[in-house]
Motif scaffolding. Structure first.
Motif, PDB file in Angstrom:
ATOM      1  N   PHE A   1      75.594  37.309 -15.454  1.00 15.71           N
ATOM      2  CA  PHE A   1      75.141  37.716 -14.119  1.00 15.71           C
ATOM      3  C   PHE A   1      73.760  38.347 -14.207  1.00 15.71           C
ATOM      4  O   PHE A   1      73.269  38.651 -15.300  1.00 15.71           O
ATOM      5  N   GLN A   2      73.175  38.511 -13.041  1.00 20.78           N
ATOM      6  CA  GLN A   2      71.839  39.117 -12.980  1.00 20.78           C
ATOM      7  C   GLN A   2      71.889  40.456 -12.253  1.00 20.78           C
ATOM      8  O   GLN A   2      72.659  40.626 -11.291  1.00 20.78           O
ATOM      9  N   VAL A   3      71.096  41.386 -12.738  1.00 16.50           N
ATOM     10  CA  VAL A   3      70.778  42.619 -12.000  1.00 16.50           C
ATOM     11  C   VAL A   3      69.298  42.888 -12.235  1.00 16.50           C
ATOM     12  O   VAL A   3      68.804  42.733 -13.366  1.00 16.50           O
ATOM     13  N   GLY A   4      68.583  43.279 -11.190  1.00 15.15           N
ATOM     14  CA  GLY A   4      67.174  43.647 -11.342  1.00 15.15           C
ATOM     15  C   GLY A   4      66.894  44.920 -10.558  1.00 15.15           C
ATOM     16  O   GLY A   4      67.420  45.095  -9.451  1.00 15.15           O
ATOM     17  N   PHE A   5      66.102  45.806 -11.145  1.00 10.09           N
ATOM     18  CA  PHE A   5      65.750  47.059 -10.466  1.00 10.09           C
ATOM     19  C   PHE A   5      64.235  47.192 -10.334  1.00 10.09           C
ATOM     20  O   PHE A   5      63.483  46.717 -11.197  1.00 10.09           O
ATOM     21  N   ILE A   6      63.830  47.907  -9.282  1.00  9.68           N
ATOM     22  CA  ILE A   6      62.432  48.325  -9.131  1.00  9.68           C
ATOM     23  C   ILE A   6      62.416  49.825  -8.830  1.00  9.68           C
ATOM     24  O   ILE A   6      63.379  50.348  -8.250  1.00  9.68           O
ATOM     25  N   ALA A   7      61.340  50.495  -9.238  1.00  5.83           N
ATOM     26  CA  ALA A   7      61.248  51.941  -9.000  1.00  5.83           C
ATOM     27  C   ALA A   7      59.781  52.343  -8.876  1.00  5.83           C
ATOM     28  O   ALA A   7      58.890  51.688  -9.430  1.00  5.83           O
ATOM     29  N   VAL A   8      59.553  53.418  -8.141  1.00  7.94           N
ATOM     30  CA  VAL A   8      58.208  54.000  -7.992  1.00  7.94           C
ATOM     31  C   VAL A   8      58.357  55.510  -8.170  1.00  7.94           C
ATOM     32  O   VAL A   8      59.322  56.099  -7.662  1.00  7.94           O
ATOM     33  N   ASN A   9      57.417  56.141  -8.890  1.00 10.92           N
ATOM     34  CA  ASN A   9      57.491  57.604  -9.007  1.00 10.92           C
ATOM     35  C   ASN A   9      56.431  58.279  -8.132  1.00 10.92           C
ATOM     36  O   ASN A   9      55.657  57.612  -7.436  1.00 10.92           O
ATOM     37  N   SER A  10      56.394  59.588  -8.196  1.00 11.73           N
ATOM     38  CA  SER A  10      55.522  60.333  -7.287  1.00 11.73           C
ATOM     39  C   SER A  10      54.056  60.297  -7.720  1.00 11.73           C
ATOM     40  O   SER A  10      53.208  60.919  -7.076  1.00 11.73           O
ATOM     41  N   LYS A  11      53.763  59.553  -8.800  1.00 10.65           N
ATOM     42  CA  LYS A  11      52.358  59.270  -9.125  1.00 10.65           C
ATOM     43  C   LYS A  11      51.954  57.883  -8.618  1.00 10.65           C
ATOM     44  O   LYS A  11      50.838  57.435  -8.867  1.00 10.65           O
ATOM     45  N   GLY A  12      52.899  57.188  -7.993  1.00 14.10           N
ATOM     46  CA  GLY A  12      52.606  55.837  -7.525  1.00 14.10           C
ATOM     47  C   GLY A  12      52.739  54.789  -8.615  1.00 14.10           C
ATOM     48  O   GLY A  12      52.358  53.629  -8.425  1.00 14.10           O
ATOM     49  N   GLN A  13      53.316  55.191  -9.750  1.00 11.35           N
ATOM     50  CA  GLN A  13      53.529  54.211 -10.824  1.00 11.35           C
ATOM     51  C   GLN A  13      54.801  53.419 -10.535  1.00 11.35           C
ATOM     52  O   GLN A  13      55.753  53.963  -9.968  1.00 11.35           O
ATOM     53  N   VAL A  14      54.814  52.164 -10.977  1.00 13.40           N
ATOM     54  CA  VAL A  14      55.895  51.245 -10.622  1.00 13.40           C
ATOM     55  C   VAL A  14      56.572  50.714 -11.883  1.00 13.40           C
ATOM     56  O   VAL A  14      55.914  50.497 -12.907  1.00 13.40           O
ATOM     57  N   GLY A  15      57.881  50.512 -11.817  1.00 15.45           N
ATOM     58  CA  GLY A  15      58.616  49.878 -12.906  1.00 15.45           C
ATOM     59  C   GLY A  15      59.526  48.796 -12.366  1.00 15.45           C
ATOM     60  O   GLY A  15      59.913  48.831 -11.193  1.00 15.45           O
ATOM     61  N   ALA A  16      59.860  47.828 -13.224  1.00 14.89           N
ATOM     62  CA  ALA A  16      60.809  46.771 -12.851  1.00 14.89           C
ATOM     63  C   ALA A  16      61.461  46.252 -14.124  1.00 14.89           C
ATOM     64  O   ALA A  16      60.792  46.128 -15.162  1.00 14.89           O
ATOM     65  N   TYR A  17      62.746  45.946 -14.036  1.00 12.61           N
ATOM     66  CA  TYR A  17      63.427  45.433 -15.225  1.00 12.61           C
ATOM     67  C   TYR A  17      64.710  44.739 -14.773  1.00 12.61           C
ATOM     68  O   TYR A  17      65.331  45.151 -13.784  1.00 12.61           O
ATOM     69  N   SER A  18      65.093  43.689 -15.498  1.00 12.04           N
ATOM     70  CA  SER A  18      66.300  42.940 -15.135  1.00 12.04           C
ATOM     71  C   SER A  18      67.066  42.567 -16.396  1.00 12.04           C
ATOM     72  O   SER A  18      66.559  42.738 -17.511  1.00 12.04           O
ATOM     73  N   ILE A  19      68.264  42.046 -16.203  1.00 16.86           N
ATOM     74  CA  ILE A  19      69.027  41.571 -17.369  1.00 16.86           C
ATOM     75  C   ILE A  19      68.477  40.217 -17.811  1.00 16.86           C
ATOM     76  O   ILE A  19      68.129  40.019 -18.971  1.00 16.86           O
ATOM     77  N   GLN A  20      68.434  39.292 -16.865  1.00 19.65           N
ATOM     78  CA  GLN A  20      68.005  37.917 -17.174  1.00 19.65           C
ATOM     79  C   GLN A  20      66.528  37.757 -16.846  1.00 19.65           C
ATOM     80  O   GLN A  20      66.044  38.387 -15.899  1.00 19.65           O
ATOM     81  N   PRO A  21      65.859  36.847 -17.538  1.00 23.11           N
ATOM     82  CA  PRO A  21      64.526  36.494 -17.071  1.00 23.11           C
ATOM     83  C   PRO A  21      64.635  35.822 -15.698  1.00 23.11           C
ATOM     84  O   PRO A  21      65.689  35.321 -15.342  1.00 23.11           O
ATOM     85  N   GLY A  22      63.562  35.810 -14.955  1.00 17.84           N
ATOM     86  CA  GLY A  22      63.566  35.121 -13.653  1.00 17.84           C
ATOM     87  C   GLY A  22      63.477  36.070 -12.485  1.00 17.84           C
ATOM     88  O   GLY A  22      63.224  35.636 -11.366  1.00 17.84           O
ATOM     89  N   PHE A  23      63.691  37.362 -12.733  1.00 15.87           N
ATOM     90  CA  PHE A  23      63.562  38.333 -11.640  1.00 15.87           C
ATOM     91  C   PHE A  23      62.077  38.584 -11.385  1.00 15.87           C
ATOM     92  O   PHE A  23      61.323  38.849 -12.315  1.00 15.87           O
ATOM     93  N   THR A  24      61.688  38.468 -10.123  1.00 18.74           N
ATOM     94  CA  THR A  24      60.299  38.752  -9.757  1.00 18.74           C
ATOM     95  C   THR A  24      60.285  39.865  -8.715  1.00 18.74           C
ATOM     96  O   THR A  24      61.298  40.128  -8.066  1.00 18.74           O
TER      97      THR A  24
END
Ligand code: SD4
Length: 308
Positions: free
Chosen positions: A266-289
Motif C-alpha cells: 500500500f501507499q502512504v505519503g505525507f507533507i509537512a511545513v514548519n514555522s520557518k516555511g520549510q517543507v518536507g515530503a515522504y512516502s512508502i512507495q515511489p510515485g508520490f508527488t
C-alpha cells in the motif's frame, strides 16, 4: 520562544523564518491547480483558512478526480460518502465524515468549526447540518464512477485497493503572509469501502494537524494505517521536538513500515511545513508527488520514498 498549543516551549526551532511566506503545499500533481486557486485567495487578502478552503474546492469540483468530492468512487453499496477536515492557526478544527450529496465537504467542515460547539459531525447529522446551512443536495455519483462500481460488483472482491500511483485525496497546508497556518484534507475515501467506514482524512491528528507555533502536516494513502499511528499529530510533534519537516515525515513513514509487515502492498505519503516555511515530503512507495508554491514559484515535485 513561542508557546505551542500544548503550552510547552519550542525546542530546536528559532523564530526567524528562513523562507518568505506564503508557502502552499498539497498532495499529488493536481494539487498545483488547487495551490494556484489558494494563492489567488491570498493575493486578494484572504487568510490561510480561506485559501485552503478555496484551494481544495478545485479537486472537489473535478469529476475526473475519482477520490475527492463530485465524481468520487462510491462505497460497496454504490453510495458516494465524503470525509473532510480543516484546522486553523488558532487550533480550531472542524470535520465531517460519511457525508452524502454535498459537493464541498470541506466547506461543511469549516461551518462545523465556526458555527457549532463541536469538532465533528457524521452521516445524516452532517447532511442535515449542511442543508440547514444552505448547501445544495445533489447526486455526486457520475456515470464514470457508477460504471467503475458496476464493473467492480461483478467480482465484488473486498480488497480496498490503495493504488500506488492513483491516489487522489488532497491534503493542503497554507502558510500565509501573516505566517499563519491552515490545513485541509478532503476525500471520498477508499473506493468500495464498507458503508460507514471512516479513514484518516477527517480525523484531526491522523489526516491533518496544525499547531501555529510548530507547523502543520497532512497526508494521503491507506487510512487505516495512518489512523493507528495518529501520523499528522506525530509529524507535528516530531517537528516540535526539533526535527525538520523532512525528517519528521520520514520518521512517521518509518513507524508505519515497522508496524505493518505488508507495507509493500500500500501507499502512504505525507507533507509537512514548519514555522520557518520549510517543507518536507515522504512516502512508502515511489510515485508520490506534491505540489509546492514557495519563493514565488509553483512546482510539482517527486517525493522521496522509503522503497525505491
Ligand atoms: C482514506 N486516506 O480514506 C484516504 C484515502 C486516500 O488517496 O488518501 N486516497 O483512507
Amino acid at each position: 520562544m513561542a508557546p505551542t498549543l500544548a503550552g510547552l516551549p519550542l525546542a530546536g526551532l528559532d523564530d526567524k523564518p528562513t523562507v518568505q511566506p506564503p508557502v502552499i503545499v498539497s498532495t499529488w500533481d493536481f494539487g498545483k491547480d488547487a495551490n494556484e486557486a489558494a494563492l489567488r485567495v491570498l493575493e486578494t487578502q484572504g487568510s490561510a483558512l480561506d485559501a485552503v478552503e478555496s484551494g481544495v474546492h478545485v479537486p472537489e469540483n473535478d469529476p475526473a478526480n475519482q477520490s475527492v468530492g463530485y465524481g468520487g468512487l462510491p462505497d460497496r453499496d454504490g453510495i458516494v460518502t465524503l470525509d473532510a477536515c480543516i484546522m486553523d492557526h488558532r487550533g480550531r478544527a472542524g470535520s465531517v465524515s460519511g457525508l452524502e450529496h454535498i459537493r464541498h465537504p470541506i466547506s461543511v467542515a469549516r461551518r462545523v468549526m465556526e458555527k457549532t460547539p463541536h469538532v465533528m459531525l457524521v452521516g445524516d447529522g452532517a447532511l442535515q447540518f449542511a442543508l440547514s446551512e444552505g448547501f445544495q443536495k445533489e447526486n455526486l455519483l457520475t456515470d464514470k464512477s457508477k460504471e467503475a462500481w458496476e464493473k467492480w460488483r461483478v467480482t465484488s472482491k473486498y480488497q480496498p485497493q490503495i493504488n500506488i500511483e492513483n491516489h487522489d485525496t488532497i491534503g493542503m497546508i497554507v502558510w500565509d503572509h501573516k505566517r499563519q497556518f491552515a490545513g485541509a484534507c478532503t476525500t471520498s475515501g477508499l473506493a468500495y469501502k464498507m458503508h460507514g467506514r471512516v479513514g484518516d482524512s477527517p480525523i484531526i491528528g491522523a489526516g491533518l494537524y496544525v499547531d501555529q507555533a510548530v507547523g502543520a502536516a497532512t497526508g494521503t494513502g491507506l487510512g487505516e494505517v495512518v489512523l493507528r499511528q495518529c501520523s499528522a499529530f506525530l509529524i507535528v510533534e516530531l517537528m516540535h521536538n526539533g526535527k525538520s519537516p523532512q525528517k519528521a515525515c520520514e520518521e512517521a513513514i518509518r513507524r508505519i513500515v515497522l508496524a505493518n509487515a505488508n507495507y509493500r502492498d500500500f501507499q502512504v505519503g505525507f507533507i509537512a511545513v514548519n514555522s520557518k516555511g520549510q517543507v518536507g515530503a515522504y512516502s512508502i512507495q515511489p510515485g508520490f508527488t506534491y505540489a509546492l508554491y514557495q519563493n514565488g514559484k509553483h512546482q510539482i515535485l517527486p517525493s522521496k520514498s522509503y522503497l525505491v
